[in-house]
Design an enzyme around this catalytic site. Sequence first.
Site, PDB file in Angstrom:
ATOM      1  CG  ASN A 153       0.132  -6.614  -1.560  1.00 58.04           C
ATOM      2  OD1 ASN A 153       0.477  -5.693  -0.842  1.00 58.04           O
ATOM      3  ND2 ASN A 153      -1.123  -6.906  -1.800  1.00 58.04           N
ATOM      4  CG  ASN A 183       0.549   4.480  13.199  1.00 63.07           C
ATOM      5  OD1 ASN A 183       1.655   4.736  13.689  1.00 63.07           O
ATOM      6  ND2 ASN A 183      -0.067   5.299  12.369  1.00 63.07           N
ATOM      7  CD  GLU A 231       0.148  13.305  13.036  1.00 65.16           C
ATOM      8  OE1 GLU A 231       1.228  12.690  12.980  1.00 65.16           O
ATOM      9  OE2 GLU A 231      -0.881  12.899  12.466  1.00 65.16           O
ATOM     10  CE1 TYR A 232      -4.262  11.621  16.199  1.00 61.08           C
ATOM     11  CE2 TYR A 232      -6.361  12.142  17.221  1.00 61.08           C
ATOM     12  CZ  TYR A 232      -5.584  11.313  16.435  1.00 61.08           C
ATOM     13  OH  TYR A 232      -6.136  10.182  15.889  1.00 61.08           O
ATOM     14  CB  SER A 240       6.381   9.572  11.763  1.00 62.26           C
ATOM     15  OG  SER A 240       5.664  10.756  11.463  1.00 62.26           O
ATOM     16  CE  LYS A 253       4.243   7.467  13.626  1.00 64.41           C
ATOM     17  NZ  LYS A 253       2.951   7.140  13.201  1.00 64.41           N
ATOM     18  CG  HIS A 290       5.230  11.260  16.087  1.00 63.77           C
ATOM     19  ND1 HIS A 290       4.182  11.066  15.203  1.00 63.77           N
ATOM     20  CD2 HIS A 290       6.070  12.123  15.465  1.00 63.77           C
ATOM     21  CE1 HIS A 290       4.391  11.767  14.102  1.00 63.77           C
ATOM     22  NE2 HIS A 290       5.540  12.413  14.241  1.00 63.77           N
ATOM     23  CG  ASN A 291       0.757   9.048  15.354  1.00 60.98           C
ATOM     24  OD1 ASN A 291       1.905   9.289  15.007  1.00 60.98           O
ATOM     25  ND2 ASN A 291      -0.039   8.254  14.672  1.00 60.98           N
ATOM     26  CB  ALA A 338      -0.904  -0.044   1.211  1.00 61.47           C
TER      27      ALA A 338
HETATM   28  C1  6PG Z   1       2.672   9.848  10.683  1.00 61.44           C
HETATM   29  C2  6PG Z   1       1.199   9.991  10.982  1.00 61.44           C
HETATM   30  C3  6PG Z   1       0.413   8.781  10.609  1.00 61.44           C
HETATM   31  C4  6PG Z   1      -1.066   8.872  10.995  1.00 61.44           C
HETATM   32  C5  6PG Z   1      -1.844   9.846  10.191  1.00 61.44           C
HETATM   33  C6  6PG Z   1      -3.341   9.854  10.475  1.00 61.44           C
HETATM   34  O1  6PG Z   1       3.403   9.942  11.650  1.00 61.44           O
HETATM   35  O2  6PG Z   1       3.067   9.691   9.532  1.00 61.44           O
HETATM   36  O3  6PG Z   1       1.040  10.171  12.356  1.00 61.44           O
HETATM   37  O4  6PG Z   1       1.001   7.701  11.249  1.00 61.44           O
HETATM   38  O5  6PG Z   1      -1.655   7.644  10.812  1.00 61.44           O
HETATM   39  O6  6PG Z   1      -1.329  11.114  10.357  1.00 61.44           O
HETATM   40  O7  6PG Z   1      -3.654   9.862  11.812  1.00 61.44           O
HETATM   41  P1  6PG Z   1      -5.158  10.120  12.272  1.00 61.44           P
HETATM   42  O8  6PG Z   1      -6.043   9.455  11.249  1.00 61.44           O
HETATM   43  O9  6PG Z   1      -5.313   9.466  13.594  1.00 61.44           O
HETATM   44  O10 6PG Z   1      -5.344  11.585  12.261  1.00 61.44           O
END
Ligand code: 6PG
Length: 488
Positions: free
Chosen positions: A33, A108, A196-197, A134, A189, A192-193, A12
Site C-alpha cells: 500500500n 471501476n 444496477e442503476y 463486482s 462492468k 453491469h453498473n 482499501a
Molecule cells: C459493484 C458496484 C460498485 C459500485 C457501487 C457504487 O458492482 O460492486 O457496482 O462497483 O461502485 O455500487 O456505484 P455508484 O456510486 O455509482 O452508485
Amino acid sequence: MKKSDIGLIGLAVMGENLALNMERHGWQVSVYNRTVIGIEEGVVDRFITGRGKDKNFVGFTELKDFVQSLATPRKIMMMVRAGKPVDELTDQLLPLLSPNDILIDGGNSNFEDTERRIKYVESKGMRFIGSGVSGGEEGALNGASIMPGGSVSAWSEIKPILQSIAAKADDGTPCCDWIGAGGSGHFVKMIHNGIEYGDIQLICEAYALMKNLLHLSNETIATHFERWNEGKLKSYLVEITSHILRQKEADGTYLIDKILDTAGQKGTGKWSVINSMELGMPLNLIATAVFERNLSALLDLRREASDVFKRSPSGKQFDEQTMVDQIFHTLYASKIVSYAQGFNVLKQASEQFKWQLDAASIARMWRGGCIIRSAFLDNIASAFEKSPSLSNLLLDDFFHNEIDEALPYWKQLVATATMEEISIPAFSSALNYFYSLTTRRLPANLLQAQRDYFGAHTFERIDHERGQFFHENWTGHGGNTSSGTYNA
Ligand code: 6PG
C-alpha cells in the site's frame, strides 16, 4: 523465501478483502500500500498484524521489494481508485517489471483508459488486464463476479487465481470468465453498473407506489419485497430492500424514513449512457435512472417546486393486493426491458470494437457474486445460448411470453400512477420503449420531413429502395441543394 503467487496493491475495502479471499484459496499473496505520511501511514502493518495475521501474506511498503517478492511472470492486481492513480502506479511499476509480467486493474476504470493502458503496457513488453470486479465488500471476501479482458495471452495464467476467488453460481460455475480483448472487461462492468442503476430505480418506484399511493407501512412493504424474492424477481437487490426497510434506530423508529432523498453516483451509470449514445443504441431506462439521481440531488429546487405546485390526487382507495400484483408485474417487465437494452449495447459494442462478446457467458457470470445477481439471469443465459445472435431479448420466446403476461398490469399501473401524480419515470420509460419498439410506423416520417424542410437534410421514401435520399422544395422558393446525409 518462497515467491508469492500474486501481488495486490491497495488495501482499501475491496483490496483488503480480495487479498483475504486469495489467501483463503491457497495463494501466497504479497501486499503493498502506498504510504502517505499522516494519511495512510501503517496500512500494511495494520493489515499484516490485524486481519492478515498468521496467514500466508507478505507485506511491503517499498514497491521494488514488493515486485521482487513475486514469482515470474509476475501477477499484480491493482485495487486503487480509477483514473490518475492507475496511470501513476503503472508508471512506477513498469521499470521494475520483466517482460510478460501481468498488471491487472480491478477498479471501476473507464474502458477507454483501459484500451490506452493495454497498448502502452504491451508496447513495453508486459501485459495488462482490465477487470471488472463486482460484489462490494462481501463479494470481494467471499466470492465476487469478475470480468477480465485485455492482453489475451495472460488469461490462462491468471485464470486459476481469479476463478478460485470468484463466486460460484448454483450449478457450481465460477462467476468469472474471459470477456475479450481490449477494454471489454471494463465495458461489461460499466454496463453491469448501468443495469444496477436501472434495477435500483425500478425498486425505488415500486417502493414509492406502495408508500405514497397505498400508504403501506415499512413492515408491510418489506413483506411484499420478501415474498417477491421467492419468485421470478428473486435477486440480491430485492432481498436487501426488505432488510433495509426493516432496519430500526435505537429509539425504535425506522432508519429509512430519516435518510435524505438525494442520491450520489460515482460515474459508471453516466458512462453507460454516454457510450450507448456514442454507439447509437437506446438505453432509455438506465438514462432515466441516471437523470433521476441528478434530479434527486437538486434538493432545494425540488422543495421549492413542490411548494409551488400542489398535488391533487383523486383520493381514491386502491385495493392493496390488486395494486401490489400490478407493481410486481410492472417491475418484472421493466427489468426485462432494461436488460434487453443493456445487452443490445453490449452487442453493438462487440461488433464495433470486434470483441466477440459472448452474451450467454456474460449473463452466467452475473448470476452470482455481483450486485445485480438474480434468478432471471439464468433465463437470459438460456435465451442467448439458444440464439447467440438474438437481436433483442424481447424477441426470445420466453421473454415474449413474460411481457405478454405482464402487459395488462403494466399499462394499468402506469396509467393509474400518472393520474394519481406519482412519479414513475423508469416504469413508464420501459413501457414507452416497448411501445416504440413494437410500432411498425413511428412518427419519424414527420421528423425527417421537418429536418428536410428547415435544413434540406433529406429523407428516404417508402416507395424507393433504402439508401436513396430525396429533398423536397417544400415552400416553392427553396433551392434544390440538399445538405449531406451523414448520420452522427
Ligand atoms: C459493484 C458496484 C460498485 C459500485 C457501487 C457504487 O458492482 O460492486 O457496482 O462497483 O461502485 O455500487 O456505484 P455508484 O456510486 O455509482 O452508485
